[in-house]
Each structure stands twice: as structure tokens, then as C-alpha cells.
Design a protein around this motif. Structure first.
Motif, PDB file in Angstrom:
ATOM      1  N   TRP A  83       0.839  -1.210   0.000  1.00 21.92           N
ATOM      2  CA  TRP A  83       0.000   0.000   0.000  1.00 21.92           C
ATOM      3  C   TRP A  83       0.873   1.259   0.000  1.00 21.92           C
ATOM      4  N   PRO A  84       0.551   2.223  -0.870  1.00 20.54           N
ATOM      5  CA  PRO A  84       1.391   3.427  -0.933  1.00 20.54           C
ATOM      6  C   PRO A  84       1.102   4.476   0.143  1.00 20.54           C
ATOM      7  N   TYR A  85      -0.138   4.558   0.607  1.00 20.73           N
ATOM      8  CA  TYR A  85      -0.490   5.677   1.495  1.00 20.73           C
ATOM      9  C   TYR A  85      -1.167   5.194   2.777  1.00 20.73           C
ATOM     10  N   LEU A  86      -0.754   5.762   3.901  1.00 23.72           N
ATOM     11  CA  LEU A  86      -1.386   5.442   5.173  1.00 23.72           C
ATOM     12  C   LEU A  86      -2.822   5.974   5.227  1.00 23.72           C
ATOM     13  N   SER A  87      -3.071   7.056   4.475  1.00 28.23           N
ATOM     14  CA  SER A  87      -4.431   7.627   4.468  1.00 28.23           C
ATOM     15  C   SER A  87      -5.450   6.587   4.013  1.00 28.23           C
ATOM     16  N   THR A  88      -5.021   5.701   3.092  1.00 29.00           N
ATOM     17  CA  THR A  88      -5.929   4.675   2.583  1.00 29.00           C
ATOM     18  C   THR A  88      -6.334   3.704   3.691  1.00 29.00           C
ATOM     19  N   VAL A  89      -5.391   3.391   4.573  1.00 32.99           N
ATOM     20  CA  VAL A  89      -5.671   2.473   5.681  1.00 32.99           C
ATOM     21  C   VAL A  89      -6.717   3.090   6.597  1.00 32.99           C
ATOM     22  N   PHE A  90      -6.452   4.306   7.018  1.00 32.13           N
ATOM     23  CA  PHE A  90      -7.390   4.990   7.926  1.00 32.13           C
ATOM     24  C   PHE A  90      -8.756   5.117   7.266  1.00 32.13           C
ATOM     25  N   ASP A  91      -8.766   5.592   6.032  1.00 30.01           N
ATOM     26  CA  ASP A  91     -10.015   5.830   5.302  1.00 30.01           C
ATOM     27  C   ASP A  91     -10.836   4.551   5.206  1.00 30.01           C
ATOM     28  N   TYR A  92     -10.173   3.463   4.848  1.00 30.20           N
ATOM     29  CA  TYR A  92     -10.908   2.206   4.622  1.00 30.20           C
ATOM     30  C   TYR A  92     -11.405   1.602   5.930  1.00 30.20           C
ATOM     31  N   ASN A 107     -13.414   7.500  15.453  1.00 28.21           N
ATOM     32  CA  ASN A 107     -12.195   8.144  14.961  1.00 28.21           C
ATOM     33  C   ASN A 107     -10.975   7.657  15.748  1.00 28.21           C
ATOM     34  N   ASP A 108     -11.084   7.667  17.075  1.00 32.84           N
ATOM     35  CA  ASP A 108      -9.941   7.245  17.890  1.00 32.84           C
ATOM     36  C   ASP A 108      -9.604   5.767  17.644  1.00 32.84           C
ATOM     37  N   GLU A 109     -10.652   4.932  17.500  1.00 33.42           N
ATOM     38  CA  GLU A 109     -10.391   3.509  17.205  1.00 33.42           C
ATOM     39  C   GLU A 109      -9.692   3.350  15.859  1.00 33.42           C
ATOM     40  N   ALA A 110     -10.100   4.178  14.880  1.00 38.44           N
ATOM     41  CA  ALA A 110      -9.469   4.086  13.559  1.00 38.44           C
ATOM     42  C   ALA A 110      -7.988   4.464  13.650  1.00 38.44           C
ATOM     43  N   TYR A 111      -7.676   5.492  14.460  1.00 35.91           N
ATOM     44  CA  TYR A 111      -6.257   5.828  14.667  1.00 35.91           C
ATOM     45  C   TYR A 111      -5.531   4.671  15.362  1.00 35.91           C
ATOM     46  N   ALA A 112      -6.201   4.080  16.355  1.00 41.90           N
ATOM     47  CA  ALA A 112      -5.555   3.003  17.102  1.00 41.90           C
ATOM     48  C   ALA A 112      -5.313   1.783  16.220  1.00 41.90           C
TER      49      ALA A 112
END
Lengths: 341, 388
Positions: A83-92, A107-112
Motif C-alpha cells: 500500500w502506498p499511502y497510510l491515508s488509505t488504511v485509515f479511510d478504509y 475516529n480514535d479507534e481508527a487511529y488506534a
């Protein structure tokens, strides 16, 4: 020249639907989460498919590992390796996961969870805390591994010569046959599924072929009658409702003829079965212990389990938040009661 | 002797058939019950995030009936009513807007016939011939006549700002499958469609509204489309980074490989459509298509690609739509290695699988538009093979 159709979108409506997070951090909500919290949330919400260590169970996606395999015949494409971008992980994670329970990750769980996935890929230490403040500082290893479609330059010129029409090469031989791999779905007669019937063979003077559908319907009716007799009166409307609610379960639990164990055990004949007793399914220790201790799935125990799985049976592998509505639980139990072992 | 079907009075020639209301919305006659979508269970872990295949071996012409057109869902086909439907346009626009279904019905409409092909169509064949039948090897495709609103009308209504270079379309289902599309394409031929083949979209095809993105990979044709965001960059969603990117032999990957290149396949004879009538007149037929425009010609080879003859294009060759071809031969009953090869109006000639592998290696999964070989044997049976 505008039509004047539609109405202005309200800020709270846009906030509700536009949750996209882009590679430059656009759209990141405020929040933070650490690796250890992420480990717990992941175990609870994600591990039943992706594995405790994000290694992927059955054919569910592998999320960690795979570094250096992109040249291999069987590359392992994970968050860390591909995967190229961390944003994709959070977004998905935030938008579409968990499977069958989208938009239940805060939101906090997604960061965790994202922090845990960085950790499971060896990209951060176990004391790492991810937040909207430091998010864009993280660069994934394969960030430079992609380039825009270049077929117009790299392929089209090669494939745009006038097509050869005669004696275009030496005679050819068969080099590969699909039948040798033998993975095509088959009809009962062993032919590839959907092979057109030899309609002339059945037409000439032969008795008209009975439609398979009425026969199947009869069989279903018979089965329904049998089950109805055996189970006494089950409200057919509840069964139908239960079948709908069961969609929440169907990703992990298979039912019906030939159902096999998947991520969860199959549920044919689940009512009346001792907990953790199905051969060939790897239950949690908590579940097999409960069965050995005499827990049998009847209406009462199932109702309690389905309301709060982890509350009812601490240590169960079933990472399902539970059905809060009593009607839904009762409908599921009614539906399960119609499924013969 | 005399044919009793002719000399004897048959039931259907003497008594009544069904009354007019026997089937207010008809299904195919039971003799055609084998012509259905089929899936390959081992391909995916869950049938709600899976794909099935159009029975192209059993269809003719170019329009795919909705009821047997392949489905791909990422979180199941949802039930969304017209009353509950909303479409939002937001981001880099002057006025973020919300449209109801009725609002959409009041914009000027357009129509387009277009093929939708999954980027992974043929993906299981990258390593070699694997599945028996074009339903499974080329059946992640359908072709419908859509009616809807050109997306540019909706974008104009909201007023795209100068920095708005991309749109991002996402669906209302739990996967909210989202894809980025450059503004140039969005303003060109992308459509917000609500009719297909003359009737409302079927649930599994995105009822009540889906995106139509002619010539581009099916994953971008977002179903149940609920939001069009306007951005200055690609969103780089999961579906356009971890999936639908093309891993090359050097370990790097192509991204944004949207166009479906020219391709064709003989649909009959094929493994699920063997020849049962013996030697003599034989109709060879198939489909050809290109995401870059119209099909210019289709050639057919009977000897595995050594010699070719031009097939007949039957009907109109429409841009970015399925095109039907036929070749009528007198089969002498000998073994044939059947191939078809499409050329589109740009001059692009459908390559062999080996020519693609020479460039892309074996890890490419998507965009396999290589030439298919069918081995027609003397007994009329057909196998999926590769030749060299």
C-alpha cells in the motif's frame, strides 16, 4: 444556464457523508490512538477475519508482512509491502470496516487500529501513538512503488502494427490445457457448469423433460413440513425476519445444504447442539470449556449469547458486537431452529 | 419415418397455453433455465464480497439482459428505494448540492450503450488456461443501453472550481466503494444512469442510480452512487491502491489503469457450447469490444493463429460497446484451434497472452485482454487451451 434543481447541502450532511481521507491528510478528523489500544480493538473487531497478528485467516486479506515479495511469483501485498499511502488504511478502516459492520469504528479507534497495523508491519514501536498531528509524517515503504498507466507508450506502439493474416508463424502445438487444472465448477454430469443441453436428444419422441423447478419446490416444501412438525409451531414470519437479520452473520457462518465451517462454525442444527462441539472447527478454549461444562444452545442461551457475545462468554472468538434488539435475536433463533443438522 | 411431431396433433396445438396474466413480469421459459449467472466458489471467501459470471456462451446479439448480467458486490446488493435516495455533490464546488431521485429525473437525459468489464476479467488465466468456458474466462462483462443524466450537468449545477481536477464517486452500500476519476473524463461521457435496457436498474446493478463510465474498468461504475466529491487530487482509496493496480515484473505497479483495451472471444463454439451437429455448416460467433472506441474488424483463426480470415461484424459497431461478429464455415470435422483477434479504430490489435506476459509478467491479475484459444475436437467437444 443552471437548472435550479437540488438544494444546498447542509454542513452537517456533508460532515456525515464526506469522510474521505486523502494522502496529504485532507479530511483527517481530530483524534489519536496508540498501538496497544489498537491491538485490543483489532482483536475485538478485525481478528476474526484478519487474524490476531493481521496475518489473514482462510482467504481473508493479509495485512502485515510480505516485505520484499513483490518480485515473487506469489507476492504478498500488504499494508507494509504494497500500500502506498497510510491515508488509505485509515479511510478504509473508518469507512468500510469491519466487514458487515461498516461505520462502527470511531475516529480514535481508527487511529488506534491504524497504529497497530503500522506496528504489526514493523514500521513503528509498541509505544507509538498516531494522531491527526503526526499522521502525514508516516511514509509507507512502497510509497514510490507506483506509476501512472503508461500503456499508451509502453504497449500500444507494439500492438498497433498491421495484423498478419497468413502464415504468421510456424505451426503451433497445445501447451496448456485447463482440464488438467480441473478447477471449473461442474454440472452433475461432469461437464463445465452451464454447458448447453443437447436439446435435440431430449426432443425426438422422448417424454418431455420434467422441469427441475417444481421438483425442487416440492422438496423444499417437504423439508419445511418435516421441520415444522419436528419443531412444533415456528412463526413463519419470524423465520423470514430471522433470515434477513442473518445477513449480519452470513459472512462468517454458513447454513443450508452442504454448508461447511468458515470463519465461524456452520449453523445447521445449531439449536440443541452442545457449545463448541462441532468436529473440525477450531473453537476458542472458552467455548469448548463451556460446552464441556454443559452449555447447550437452546433458545435462552442463544438469546443471551447473541445480545452480548463477549459478555455472555468471555474469550469467545466471535467478534460480533451483538444484536441489541430482542426482536432480531428472537427472529434469528426462530430461523436457526428451521435448519436441520 | 414421418415425424410424429408433425403428423400427430400435439397438446400445444390443441389446448390452451398460459393466460395473459400467468406471469405479469416474465421469466425465461423453463427450457432455458441453464442460462444463468454462475460463480466460482473458491475465488472468494464470502458471497457478499464476490463476483459471478455472465453466460455469454448462451447469448447472442450484443445486449445483456439485466437478469443474467454478472454481478460484483463488495458488501452485498442493497435495497435502496427511490424515496430514500440522495445524491450529494460537494468538495471544490461553488454550491454543495443534494439531489433527490426526482431532481435527477428533471435534468435532460442522454442514452449510451456501453460494455462494463471487470478489470479482473480473465485474471485467473494469467498463469495459463485454467477454467473451462467463456462464461468463466471472459464472462465478467455485460453490455446495456443506459438512460440517465450526463454527470457534467450535475457538476455544472454545483459549479466546479478551478482547482477541481478530480471527482471521487462513492456508493451508499456498506463498502462505499469509491473511485477517483479525472475531471476530463467526468465532463466527457460519464453518466448518472437510472434505466438499463429500457427498465429501471435491477437491484444488483445499483438501483436506483449507478455511475456509467464508458470504456473504463467496471470497478469505477459505482453502484448506488450517493456522493460525488470534487478534489484537487486523487483520493487514492483502497480500491485504487491495494486493488486495481497492476504489479509489474520489476516489483513496481501501474496505477490508474482505467481503460479496458481491445479484446474479443469466440462465444460459440466454446467449452460450454460444444458442436453437436457434426461436420458441415458451422456458425462461429463471438464478441469484441474496446474501451478506446469502435471495433474496426475481427479476425478469426482456425489453426491457432497462423492464418486468419476476417469475420463479419453483425449489426452496428458502437464505440465502447460490445460488437457481435460471425464467421460461417463449412467444417470438415477436423480438429481446429479457434481464435479471434479484435482491432479497434485506433489501430490497436488484440495481443496474444504471451505478448502481454512478456511485458507484464505473471503477477498482473488485471487487464488480461489476450487472445483466447479453443480446441475444437473432432467429436465437437471444446477445451480451453493455450498454444505456442
Amino acid at each position: 444556464e443552471k437548472m435550479g434543481l437540488g438544494r444546498a447541502a447542509l454542513p452537517e450532511e456533508i460532515a456525515a457523508w464526506d469522510v474521505s481521507v486523502l494522502p496529504d491528510g485532507t479530511g483527517l478528523p481530530e483524534g489519536e490512538g496508540d498501538v496497544l489500544t489498537g491491538d485490543e480493538v483489532f482483536a475485538d473487531k478485525c481478528a476474526s477475519c484478519h487474524g490476531e497478528f493481521a496475518e489473514g485467516l482462510d482467504s481473508w486479506p493479509v495485512l502485515a508482512g510480505g516485505a520484499g515479495t513483490l518480485h515473487d511469483r506469489r507476492p504478498v501485498k500488504t499494508i507494509g509491502s504494497y500500500w502506498p499511502y497510510l491515508s488509505t488504511v485509515f479511510d478504509y478502516v473508518h469507512r468500510s470496516m469491519p466487514f458487515g459492520g461498516a461505520q462502527t469504528v470511531t475516529n480514535d479507534e481508527a487511529y488506534a487500529i491504524t497504529a497497530f497495523l503500522l506496528y504489526s508491519n514493523g514500521l513503528v514501536e509498541d509505544d507509538f501513538v498516531l494522531s491527526n498531528e503526526n499522521f502525514t509524517e508516516i511514509v509507507l515503504p512502497n510509497a514510490e512503488g507506483f506509476y501512472p498507466d503508461d500503456r499508451a507508450e509502453s504497449e500500444y506502439p507494439l500492438f498497433s502494427a498491421a495484423a498478419c493474416m497468413s502464415e504468421c508463424g510456424p505451426e503451433v502445438k497445445i501447451t496448456k490445457r485447463a482440464v488438467e487444472i480441473n478447477v471449473t465448477p461442474e454440472d452433475p454430469d461432469g461437464r463445465p457448469a452451464g454447458t448447453l443441453p443437447d436439446y435435440m436428444a431430449s426432443a425426438m419422441g422422448a417424454a418431455p423433460e420434467a422441469s427441475p423447478e417444481p421438483a425442487a419446490e416440492e422438496a423444499v416444501e417437504e423439508a419445511a413440513v418435516d421441520t415444522a412438525e419436528a419443531m412444533a409451531a415456528v412463526d413463519p414470519e419470524m423465520v423470514e425476519d430471522g433470515q434477513k437479520v442473518f445477513k449480519k452473520c452470513a459472512a462468517c457462518h454458513k447454513v443450508g445444504e452442504g454448508a461447511k465451517n468458515g470463519t465461524g462454525p456452520h449453523l445447521n442444527g445449531a439449536l440443541g447442539r452442545a457449545a463448541g462441539s462441532l468436529d473440525g472447527f477450531k473453537y476458542s478454549k472458552a467455548m469448548t470449556d463451556a460446552g464441556a461444562g454443559g452449555l447447550v444452545w437452546d433458545e435462552a442461551s442463544l438469546m443471551s449469547f447473541l445480545e452480548n457475545p463477549k459478555g455472555f462468554l468471555k474469550g469467545t472468538k466471535m467478534s460480533f458486537a451483538g444484536l441489541k434488539k430482542e426482536d432480531d435475536r428472537a427472529a434469528i433463533v426462530a430461523y436457526l431452529s428451521t435448519l436441520a443438522p | 419415418g414421418a415425424d410424429p411431431l408433425i403428423t400427430e396433433v400435439q397438446d400445444w396445438a390443441s389446448s390452451f397455453g398460459d393466460a395473459v396474466d400467468a406471469s405479469p413480469y416474465g421469466m425465461p421459459i423453463r427450457f432455458e433455465s441453464h442460462v444463468v449467472r454462475r460463480n466460482v466458489e473458491w475465488l472468494t471467501e464470502s458471497p457478499v464480497s464476490s463476483i459471478n459470471f455472465t453466460p455469454i456462451h448462451a447469448l447472442e446479439g450484443t445486449i445483456t439482459p439485466q437478469g443474467c448480467a454478472f454481478e460484483r458486490h463488495h458488501s452485498g446488493a442493497i435495497e435502496l428505494s427511490k424515496a430514500d435516495y440522495r445524491l450529494m455533490i460537494n468538495g471544490l464546488v461553488d454550491t454543495p448540492l443534494v439531489f433527490t431521485f426526482e431532481d435527477l429525473m428533471r435534468f435532460p437525459r442522454a442514452t449510451v450503450t456501453a460494455f462494463l468489464e471487470c478489470a479482473a476479467n480473465g485474471g485467473m488465466e494469467w498463469g495459463g488456461a485454467q477454467l473451462e468456458g467463456c462464461q468463466f474466462t471472459q464472462g465478467m462483462i455485460h453490455n446495456m443501453e443506459y438512460v440517465g443524466v450526463p454527470l457534467r450537468y450535475l457538476l455544472e449545477e454545483a459549479g466546479v472550481q478551478a482547482e477541481g481536477k478530480w471527482i471521487y464517486a462513492e456508493g451508499a452500500d456498506a463498502s462505499s466503494n469509491g473511485r477517483s476519476i479525472p475531471m476530463e473524463k467526468a465532463l466527457d461521457d460519464v453518466m448518472v444512469a437510472f434505466f438499463a435496457n429500457g427498465e429501471a436498474l435491477r437491484k444488483e446493478h445499483g438501483y436506483p442510480v449507478r455511475l456509467v463510465v464508458p470504456g473504463w474498468e467496471g470497478n469505477m461504475w459505482v453502484k448506488w452512487v450517493r456522493r460525488i466529491g470534487v478534489y484537487d487530487q486523487a483520493v487514492e482509496s483502497r480500491e485504487e491502491t491495494s486493488k486495481y493496480t497492476d504489479l509489474m515484473p520489476d516489483g513496481r505497479a501501474r496505477k490508474w489503469t482505467w481503460v479496458m483495451d481491445a479484446k474479443s472471444v469466440i462465444t460459440s463454439p466454446s467449452p460450454q457450447a460444444p458442436v453437436r451437429h457434426g461436420k458441415g455448416p458451422l456458425v462461429i460467433t463471438g464478441l469484441a469490444w474496446s474501451g478506446n472506441g469502435k471495433i474496426a474488424k475481427v479476425d478469426v483463426s482456425l489453426d491457432g493463429g497462423r492464418n486468419w480470415q476476417e469475420a463479419r461484424i453483425t449489426g452496428e459497431a458502437k464505440s465502447k460497446a460490445l460488437t457481435r461478429f460471425h464467421l460461417d464455415i463449412d467444417w470438415d470435422g477436423s480438429e481446429l484451434l479457434l481464435q479471434s483477434r479484435a482491432t479497434d479504430e485506433t489501430g490497436y490489435v488484440q495481443p496474444t497472452k504471451d505478448a502481454l506476459r512478456a511485458i507484464r509478467g505473471l503477477n498482473n491479475v488485471y487487464h488480461n485482454n489476450g487472445i483466447q484459444t479453443w480446441w475444437l475436437k473432432s467429436d465437437g467437444e471444446v477445451e480451453n487451451v493455450e498454444v505456442a
